[in-house]
Scaffold this motif. Sequence first.
Motif, short mmCIF file in Angstrom:
data_model
loop_
_atom_site.label_atom_id
_atom_site.label_comp_id
_atom_site.label_asym_id
_atom_site.label_seq_id
_atom_site.Cartn_x
_atom_site.Cartn_y
_atom_site.Cartn_z
N ARG A 40 0.86 -1.07 -0.23
CA ARG A 40 0.12 -0.04 -0.21
C ARG A 40 1.08 0.97 0.33
NH1 ARG A 40 -5.82 0.60 3.08
NH2 ARG A 40 -6.20 3.14 2.48
N GLU A 41 1.90 1.18 0.97
CA GLU A 41 2.63 2.59 1.12
C GLU A 41 3.43 2.77 -0.02
OE1 GLU A 41 2.02 4.23 3.81
OE2 GLU A 41 0.85 2.73 4.02
N ARG A 42 3.98 2.19 -0.60
CA ARG A 42 4.34 2.27 -2.25
C ARG A 42 3.27 1.99 -3.28
NH1 ARG A 42 8.21 -2.71 -3.84
NH2 ARG A 42 8.63 -1.00 -5.53
N PHE A 43 2.38 1.85 -2.62
CA PHE A 43 1.36 2.50 -4.05
C PHE A 43 0.96 3.43 -4.31
CE2 PHE A 43 -3.18 2.28 -5.66
CZ PHE A 43 -1.97 1.99 -7.18
N ILE A 44 0.97 3.79 -2.92
CA ILE A 44 0.02 4.97 -2.81
C ILE A 44 1.50 6.62 -3.56
CG2 ILE A 44 -0.46 7.07 -1.54
CD1 ILE A 44 -2.63 4.49 -1.34
N GLU A 45 2.45 5.77 -2.90
CA GLU A 45 3.64 6.88 -3.18
C GLU A 45 3.66 7.12 -5.01
OE1 GLU A 45 7.77 7.00 -2.74
OE2 GLU A 45 7.09 6.07 -0.76
N ARG A 46 3.78 6.19 -5.08
CA ARG A 46 2.98 6.34 -6.39
C ARG A 46 2.54 6.96 -7.40
NH1 ARG A 46 3.06 6.02 -11.67
NH2 ARG A 46 4.00 5.24 -13.58
N VAL A 47 1.43 6.91 -6.62
CA VAL A 47 0.48 7.37 -6.90
C VAL A 47 0.46 9.31 -6.70
CG1 VAL A 47 -2.70 8.47 -7.04
CG2 VAL A 47 -1.45 5.06 -6.83
N TRP A 48 0.35 9.35 -5.95
CA TRP A 48 0.83 11.10 -5.67
C TRP A 48 1.99 11.30 -7.41
CZ3 TRP A 48 -2.03 13.97 -3.37
CH2 TRP A 48 -2.31 13.92 -2.18
N GLN A 49 3.19 10.62 -7.07
CA GLN A 49 3.93 10.66 -8.51
C GLN A 49 3.08 11.49 -10.07
OE1 GLN A 49 6.90 7.27 -8.34
NE2 GLN A 49 7.63 8.33 -10.82
N GLN A 50 2.51 10.03 -9.99
CA GLN A 50 1.18 10.31 -10.77
C GLN A 50 0.73 11.95 -11.04
OE1 GLN A 50 1.23 7.56 -13.44
NE2 GLN A 50 0.62 8.76 -14.93
N LYS A 51 0.37 11.59 -9.92
CA LYS A 51 -0.49 13.12 -9.99
C LYS A 51 0.27 14.28 -10.23
CE LYS A 51 -2.62 16.66 -7.32
NZ LYS A 51 -1.79 17.50 -7.24
N VAL A 52 1.45 13.62 -9.80
CA VAL A 52 2.92 15.27 -9.95
C VAL A 52 2.62 15.60 -11.07
CG1 VAL A 52 4.77 16.23 -9.35
CG2 VAL A 52 2.97 15.46 -7.94
N GLU A 53 3.14 14.35 -11.63
CA GLU A 53 3.02 14.44 -13.34
C GLU A 53 2.03 14.39 -14.38
OE1 GLU A 53 4.69 10.32 -14.68
OE2 GLU A 53 6.34 10.34 -13.12
N SER A 54 0.96 14.07 -14.34
CA SER A 54 -0.06 14.71 -14.41
C SER A 54 -1.00 16.21 -13.90
CB SER A 54 -1.64 13.23 -13.99
OG SER A 54 -1.17 12.70 -14.39
#
Length: 1017
Positions: free
Chosen positions: A144-158
């Motif tokens: 969960r932790e790393r996945f959420i981190e990855r989603v935030w990363q995606q959010k920043v990219e988008s």
Amino acid sequence: MISRAAPRGKPALGPFPPPAPSLDPPRRHPRGRAMPMEKTFNAAEAEPRIYAAWEDAKAFAAGANASRAETFCIMIPPPNVTGSLHVGHAFNNTLQDILVRWQRMRGFDTLWQPGTDHAGIATQMVVERALAKEGNEDRRTMGRERFIERVWQQKVESRGNITGQLKRLGASCDWDREAFTMGGAPGDPDRDSGAPNFHDAVIKVFVDMFEKGYIYRGKRLVNWDPHFETAISDLEVEQVEVDGKMWRLRYPLENGETYEHPIEFDEEGRPSDWETRDYLTVATTRPETMLGDTGVAVHPTDVRYGHLIGKTVRLPIVGRSIPIVADEYADPDKGTGAVKITPAHDFNDWDVGARTGLSAINVMSTTAAMSLKGEDFAAGCDPDDIARAIQMFDGIDRYEARDSIVTLARDEGWLDGIDEDRHMVPHGDRSKTAIEPYLTDQWFVDTAKIVQPAIDAVRSGETEILPEQDKKVYFNWLENIEPWCISRQLWWGHQIPVWYGPTFDENNENVIAPDGTYFCASSIDEVQAKAEAHYSKLLGDQITVEIEQPGLPKPMHNASGVAYENGTVRLASVVLTRDPDVLDTWFSSGLWPIGTLGWPEQTDELKRYFPTSVLVTAFDIIFFWVARMMMMQYAVVGQKPFDTVYVHALVRDEKGKKMSKSLGNVLDPLDLVDEFGADAVRFTLAALAAMGRDLKLSTSRIQGYRNFTTKLWNAVRFAEMNGVYDAGAPTQYRRDADVLQTANKWIVGETAKVRETVDEALANYRFNDAANALYAFVWGKVCDWYVEFSKPLLNSEDTEIVAETRATMGWVLDQCMILLHPIMPFITEELWQTTAAREKMCVHADWPTYQATDLVDEKADAEMNWVIALIDGIRSARAQMHVPVGLYIPVQALEFGDAARAAWTRNETLIKRLARVESLSEINEMPKGAITIAAEGALFCLPLADIIDVAEEKARLEKTLAKLEKELAGLNARLSNEKFLASAPEDVVEDTRDAAAVKQDEAAKLKAALDRLADLE
RNA sequence: GGGUGAUUAGCUCAGUGGUAGAGCGCUUCGUUCACAUCGAAGAUGUCGGCGGUUCGAAUCCGUCAUCACCCA
């Protein structure tokens, strides 16, 4: 205009003139230009430059250009953060931008609040797909932790993706206030940016609503998405019609029961032959659910089965003994009239089970594989049967299990038959997989408790929903509201602020449920305090509460004890575990109006802009979003979220299908902007805004409005070439100014009329009326007539006339730019700034308030209408009689009333020019071989004996006369009807009389002309 | 099955009681010094059918037909 210093005809030499003194906002973009304007507006070049200038000037900031106390606030419907702009967004945001720009120019204190939605399932899906594509480990492996981190990363990219696209459309949002529905949540890289902490607001609302009893936890049947392994709400389910089968299965009656079943029928459909059966046949589209059957229902009045009610059948495979119950859900006319009941996997069956006391046995896993290891599954059955069932089906996918069960039924002889069947199957709107009704613990909003204020507000008009018909949809849904399942078994979202701790037995000695007690609080400190208080009181000791930390191994037990000196073991600490679920995205977007304004802080913006003015949205999210915002704003702050909800159409493709990625019929608005310019796309959308529920976009229409921008551009270009801007920016129009020329008086009055029309239209959300009125005014009045009228005036020897006309034209075109700006912001800003140095940008230009009653000169109006009608008449006659276009011809006046003579005299040069008239002379008798043109108070002849064909002219006159007489007959019929005279309003009667008189007069003239023509022959 | 809406020019559709409209398309003509992304002129409608209310109906009511969407 300072920078265009070069005199006409002499190109400027040397460097650009120095830029205008620095102003805030800047007066004009820094393009000095000594050359005439280009022939067309270069949208691709100008749009980014203009938008940047607006942003640099902070032109869209909340309160920018405000000159009055009234506020106007719109909350953008937040697009998905990882989404991209589709035509629906373009439409939705164009309408909002029109309203905001309009009110901003009117001097309202405006805020258009932008932002994006975290869109739980959609975003999680995007990221999971990206992971798969990159060949990365999947979400479960990551944790969960790393996945959420990855989603935030995606959010920043988008970030900036969709907002950048909105900017290309010209959206005038206050971008400095951009919000995010998960802003401030753990992991948000912008957590400390100072933006409103939306996450804290959401958590606070959950806690508040929980404490008020509006939110509860319950075990209920929910729509389960086996792909995402989460519950979804009713609204996220779409029914899809699929080809399937209906299987008939025989369940043997127990204890030797039998009944007579009809097998043959006579001509009238009455049973004529029966057979004795020792089984019930049930029909199902989902045989795999039979493993969870806990009953068979028959209709209470069904004569076939009446005596069997209360008896039992033996469920094949499992060997479970299940009762036959009476329930009206079983339709005697459908199938066999006996229905298998699986309460844990069907909503109807759940209700039947609740009514008749049947238990619910869950036989599936979260991925919709068969799961048969539950105690309730085996209860009361032969262990051998259960062992076989588990061996055959446990862990098998639901569809494979279906096939196997059917095969087994055939082999064992309890398959009665198979029918082809087309039926509706519920699917998840995101995953597109068949959803499974599934029995789980979920969190619900008890909507029944909070729905009433939302209904009352619209009922009383506190909040207005437009158009009217959408109110019905709103009421219909709210009045039949179901509990709202708000928990989602996802990772991306607001994690539910509930922690679970142990429940003890009645002696407070043994833990009977490790997570049976829950605490809801908005922070760790708070929950710890609550739990410590609870357990200390319960156990009579000071209890330490620990919170399970993410990433750390979960403790083996939830309660740990220490030994006391007297030998008894007493509890010293408990560990709380947080609910892993997150909230439905719509729970947080339901708080958009207050959350973006900084609630629960009593911010200045909240005080100023809430409740907001209008919500602009498509009808497909009335339930998802509008109704929930209404309910939640009332539940949380006790106020309406908005004064008005304006519901608009969905944009569809040419065939009327909803645009969707899966259908591949999506039009990219940015392609359209590239091709035609943002202004043309916006104008098109505005012009189509009232067209019913569907809006079908065609490029030919956009092209037409692109041409309109060119038309406007060239009208200004004409003005510029004729010295209209030589003296700088046009000045305010003054009624008492020396406007003497009828054409100038007339166009000023027309301008006032269109201003009123536009304001009236926009005030009523009639965007198409506003767009069409402006189109007709700019093209049909200004360009077609006024520019033509102005040509002789601008070329006049009389410098007074030239000055007056330049001033008038400058003013009129300024009004065009201002009035068009909300719909076409780019070209109007460009024209505004390039024609002259201005006090303010067009985006902040003062919206006019002049009235038609002040500016319309009735005499000028009548005179110009007479001139236009005359020119039309001459042109039409010429064209029909094949008079060469370039030929200037003499005109003779046969009848010439004083008013007509005066009108001619005052406008002679422009009539001559536009109708191609060489000269006017007065005559007493119709010449031979002439074209006749009737005007009000005059009759004109075109003596063209050499050119015209008498027969053709006769035909022309006859045709005109026939049309006239038909109309006249209708008018006279009404006027001779006494009931009409008695019942109709006076002004209608008066108008009818006037119209009849005018037509009578014209008809008489044409008849006379025809008579004279007859004489010729 | 329940609900909502639609049916108007060749196409896409405005028009909610007072003489049928727009854009696009179509026909004819035009290199007039703002604009060919243009101009001028023109053709095309028993406003889905039937009945009713009204002095008057595309508009209000009823009914039928066809289509679309939403909810089961």
